[in-house]
Design a protein around this motif. Structure first.
Motif, PDB file in Angstrom:
ATOM      1  N   MET A 130      -6.579  -8.556  -1.107  1.00  0.00           N
ATOM      2  CA  MET A 130      -5.964  -7.943  -2.283  1.00  0.00           C
ATOM      3  C   MET A 130      -4.566  -8.495  -2.520  1.00  0.00           C
ATOM      4  N   LEU A 131      -3.841  -8.732  -1.449  1.00  0.00           N
ATOM      5  CA  LEU A 131      -2.491  -9.267  -1.571  1.00  0.00           C
ATOM      6  C   LEU A 131      -2.509 -10.719  -2.041  1.00  0.00           C
ATOM      7  N   GLY A 132      -3.450 -11.499  -1.517  1.00  0.00           N
ATOM      8  CA  GLY A 132      -3.466 -12.918  -1.829  1.00  0.00           C
ATOM      9  C   GLY A 132      -4.058 -13.242  -3.182  1.00  0.00           C
ATOM     10  N   VAL A 133      -5.233 -12.665  -3.483  1.00  0.00           N
ATOM     11  CA  VAL A 133      -5.941 -13.010  -4.712  1.00  0.00           C
ATOM     12  C   VAL A 133      -5.348 -12.287  -5.920  1.00  0.00           C
ATOM     13  N   ASP A 134      -5.329 -10.962  -5.854  1.00  0.00           N
ATOM     14  CA  ASP A 134      -4.873 -10.177  -7.005  1.00  0.00           C
ATOM     15  C   ASP A 134      -3.348 -10.110  -7.096  1.00  0.00           C
ATOM     16  N   GLY A 135      -2.725  -9.809  -5.957  1.00  0.00           N
ATOM     17  CA  GLY A 135      -1.281  -9.614  -5.977  1.00  0.00           C
ATOM     18  C   GLY A 135      -0.518 -10.869  -6.372  1.00  0.00           C
ATOM     19  N   GLN A 136      -0.921 -12.013  -5.841  1.00  0.00           N
ATOM     20  CA  GLN A 136      -0.222 -13.252  -6.150  1.00  0.00           C
ATOM     21  C   GLN A 136      -0.494 -13.729  -7.573  1.00  0.00           C
ATOM     22  N   ARG A 137      -1.735 -13.608  -7.999  1.00  0.00           N
ATOM     23  CA  ARG A 137      -2.113 -14.125  -9.309  1.00  0.00           C
ATOM     24  C   ARG A 137      -1.526 -13.296 -10.442  1.00  0.00           C
ATOM     25  N   TYR A 138      -1.439 -11.993 -10.243  1.00  0.00           N
ATOM     26  CA  TYR A 138      -0.994 -11.105 -11.315  1.00  0.00           C
ATOM     27  C   TYR A 138       0.343 -10.443 -10.988  1.00  0.00           C
ATOM     28  N   PHE A 139       1.151 -11.120 -10.209  1.00  0.00           N
ATOM     29  CA  PHE A 139       2.423 -10.515  -9.804  1.00  0.00           C
ATOM     30  C   PHE A 139       3.338 -10.277 -10.996  1.00  0.00           C
ATOM     31  N   ASP A 140       3.371 -11.212 -11.927  1.00  0.00           N
ATOM     32  CA  ASP A 140       4.235 -11.044 -13.102  1.00  0.00           C
ATOM     33  C   ASP A 140       3.725  -9.961 -14.041  1.00  0.00           C
ATOM     34  N   VAL A 141       2.417  -9.734 -14.047  1.00  0.00           N
ATOM     35  CA  VAL A 141       1.835  -8.721 -14.937  1.00  0.00           C
ATOM     36  C   VAL A 141       1.984  -7.328 -14.347  1.00  0.00           C
ATOM     37  N   ARG A 142       1.592  -7.190 -13.054  1.00  0.00           N
ATOM     38  CA  ARG A 142       1.674  -5.876 -12.396  1.00  0.00           C
ATOM     39  C   ARG A 142       1.987  -6.093 -10.915  1.00  0.00           C
ATOM     40  N   PRO A 143       3.244  -6.086 -10.523  1.00  0.00           N
ATOM     41  CA  PRO A 143       3.632  -6.381  -9.140  1.00  0.00           C
ATOM     42  C   PRO A 143       3.127  -5.345  -8.135  1.00  0.00           C
ATOM     43  N   GLU A 144       2.750  -4.138  -8.601  1.00  0.00           N
ATOM     44  CA  GLU A 144       2.234  -3.124  -7.681  1.00  0.00           C
ATOM     45  C   GLU A 144       0.968  -3.586  -6.963  1.00  0.00           C
ATOM     46  N   LEU A 145       0.233  -4.516  -7.556  1.00  0.00           N
ATOM     47  CA  LEU A 145      -0.975  -5.038  -6.912  1.00  0.00           C
ATOM     48  C   LEU A 145      -0.644  -5.777  -5.618  1.00  0.00           C
ATOM     49  N   ALA A 146       0.581  -6.249  -5.485  1.00  0.00           N
ATOM     50  CA  ALA A 146       1.026  -6.907  -4.255  1.00  0.00           C
ATOM     51  C   ALA A 146       1.826  -5.963  -3.372  1.00  0.00           C
ATOM     52  N   TYR A 147       2.589  -5.068  -3.990  1.00  0.00           N
ATOM     53  CA  TYR A 147       3.459  -4.188  -3.216  1.00  0.00           C
ATOM     54  C   TYR A 147       2.666  -3.267  -2.282  1.00  0.00           C
ATOM     55  N   TYR A 148       1.648  -2.614  -2.812  1.00  0.00           N
ATOM     56  CA  TYR A 148       0.937  -1.601  -2.020  1.00  0.00           C
ATOM     57  C   TYR A 148       0.154  -2.199  -0.837  1.00  0.00           C
ATOM     58  N   PRO A 149      -0.610  -3.270  -1.018  1.00  0.00           N
ATOM     59  CA  PRO A 149      -1.274  -3.858   0.160  1.00  0.00           C
ATOM     60  C   PRO A 149      -0.276  -4.386   1.192  1.00  0.00           C
ATOM     61  N   ALA A 150       0.816  -5.001   0.714  1.00  0.00           N
ATOM     62  CA  ALA A 150       1.820  -5.515   1.644  1.00  0.00           C
ATOM     63  C   ALA A 150       2.461  -4.381   2.426  1.00  0.00           C
ATOM     64  N   LEU A 151       2.759  -3.280   1.747  1.00  0.00           N
ATOM     65  CA  LEU A 151       3.359  -2.129   2.416  1.00  0.00           C
ATOM     66  C   LEU A 151       2.400  -1.530   3.443  1.00  0.00           C
ATOM     67  N   ALA A 152       1.115  -1.454   3.099  1.00  0.00           N
ATOM     68  CA  ALA A 152       0.124  -0.924   4.037  1.00  0.00           C
ATOM     69  C   ALA A 152       0.025  -1.804   5.290  1.00  0.00           C
ATOM     70  N   ILE A 153       0.023  -3.125   5.104  1.00  0.00           N
ATOM     71  CA  ILE A 153      -0.045  -4.042   6.246  1.00  0.00           C
ATOM     72  C   ILE A 153       1.182  -3.894   7.131  1.00  0.00           C
ATOM     73  N   ILE A 154       2.359  -3.787   6.525  1.00  0.00           N
ATOM     74  CA  ILE A 154       3.604  -3.670   7.293  1.00  0.00           C
ATOM     75  C   ILE A 154       3.619  -2.374   8.095  1.00  0.00           C
ATOM     76  N   ILE A 155       3.215  -1.267   7.482  1.00  0.00           N
ATOM     77  CA  ILE A 155       3.250   0.029   8.173  1.00  0.00           C
ATOM     78  C   ILE A 155       2.285   0.041   9.354  1.00  0.00           C
ATOM     79  N   VAL A 156       1.069  -0.465   9.145  1.00  0.00           N
ATOM     80  CA  VAL A 156       0.076  -0.476  10.233  1.00  0.00           C
ATOM     81  C   VAL A 156       0.530  -1.382  11.375  1.00  0.00           C
ATOM     82  N   ALA A 157       1.022  -2.572  11.035  1.00  0.00           N
ATOM     83  CA  ALA A 157       1.517  -3.478  12.080  1.00  0.00           C
ATOM     84  C   ALA A 157       2.692  -2.861  12.829  1.00  0.00           C
TER      85      ALA A 157
END
Length: 318
Positions: free
Chosen positions: A271-298
């Motif tokens: 989700m972070l790589g495909v959707d978040g990177q491709r549509y970051f300028d349109v809707r950055p939340e698509l990258a923020y939420y998966p990245a935040l979830a990965i950081i918290i779990v790690a």
């Protein structure tokens, strides 16, 4: 100081030691694992890490009950508002809005915990099993066997872990979820092998091993019953720390486009790589939420692993 004063001090010290000995006898001996567990319960860092890990496990188990929608279904109320330069945000019935294909983004995040937990656990267990096998053979037999196995692990450790994982995935004819799992597992093998080998070498000349040899116990039984169980504690703690690294490596491979190509599978790295990177300028939340979830779990697994490492360290025992 007079001899009488010295004698009184000696009597008091002796009485204090007798009181401590009696208290210890009344309470019974405390094993290393029990003592470590008691210190973990009082460690706020361990509590925070354990809470994060437990939350991930519960979300992964009860994902069908928590998620409002199926993560692979495209909803007309979302797809009708999809534009090249606009992706629907939060609205009634969809807490975090839509992904680029009109699917419920919140439900995909929740189901992504299952995939992340599956990849991390399986990659860590495979790496642990292979590393324990190599480390046990190397530490038990020594000699040319130890030299050959350790030189191979040195070659693997000489390469950056992510670069080695990318190389292994690129060698596969077709990338998939299993290529990611095995690549991340192979990267972690030398870490476990080195750690277990060092622990077993430290025990080869210990009193209980020498006593077993003098009694004529077979080498196989000495390794399996005396050396290996005592060396596994540090390896298990390392596995907790390695789990966070496995999650990050798997997410990095998916981010680079080397992970699972199935776009219907909900996975945080994908989700972070495909959707978040491709549509970051349109809707950055698509990258923020998966990245935040990965950081918290790690972070949760790292905090728990570090607390476990401190708890079993004999230097920290009081």
């Amino acid at each position: 100081m007079s001899e009488r004063s010295i004698g009184l001090l000696g009597d008091r010290k002796r009485a204090r030691l007798e009181e401590l000995a009696q208290a210890t006898a009344d309470k019974g001996g405390v094993s290393l694992l029990r003592d470590a567990f008691q210190r973990l319960r009082r460690n706020p860092v361990a509590i925070i890490g354990a809470a994060i890990v437990l939350l991930l496990i519960l979300v992964a188990i009860f994902a069908p009950l928590i998620a409002q929608h199926d993560p692979t279904t495209r909803f007309p109320e979302l797809t009708k508002d999809l534009r090249v330069d606009s992706i629907p945000g939060a609205r009634s019935g969809f807490l975090l809005g839509s992904d680029p294909l009109g699917r419920d983004f919140a439900s995909r995040l929740i189901y992504g915990s299952r995939q992340t937990l599956f990849v991390g656990v399986l990659a860590t267990l495979i790496g642990l099993a292979l590393g324990v096998l190599i480390g046990a053979i190397s530490g038990a037999f020594g000699g040319w066997v130890d030299v050959v196995l350790m030189r191979l692990t040195d070659v693997m450790l000489a390469l950056p872990s992510l670069l080695l994982a990318i190389t292994l995935v690129a060698m596969a004819s077709k990338s998939s979820q299993w290529t990611v799992i095995f690549a991340v597992a192979i990267v972690n093998v030398p870490i476990f092998a080195r750690l277990l080998r060092g622990s077993m070498l430290a025990q080869r000349e210990s009193d209980h091993v020498l006593a077993a040899r003098s009694l004529g116990v077979r080498q196989r039984n000495i390794v399996l019953r005396h050396m290996l169980p005592n060396a596994m504690t540090a390896v298990i703690v390392q596995a907790t720390l390695t789990f966070s690294v496995a999650i990050l490596d798997a997410a990095a491979l998916s981010f680079l486009g080397l992970g699972d190509p199935d776009i219907n599978r909900a996975e945080w790295g994908l989700m972070l790589g495909v959707d978040g990177q491709r549509y970051f300028d349109v809707r950055p939340e698509l990258a923020y939420y998966p990245a935040l979830a990965i950081i918290i779990v790690a972070l949760g697994f790292t905090l728990l692993g570090e607390a476990m490492r401190e708890a079993i360290d004999p230097k920290n025992r009081r």
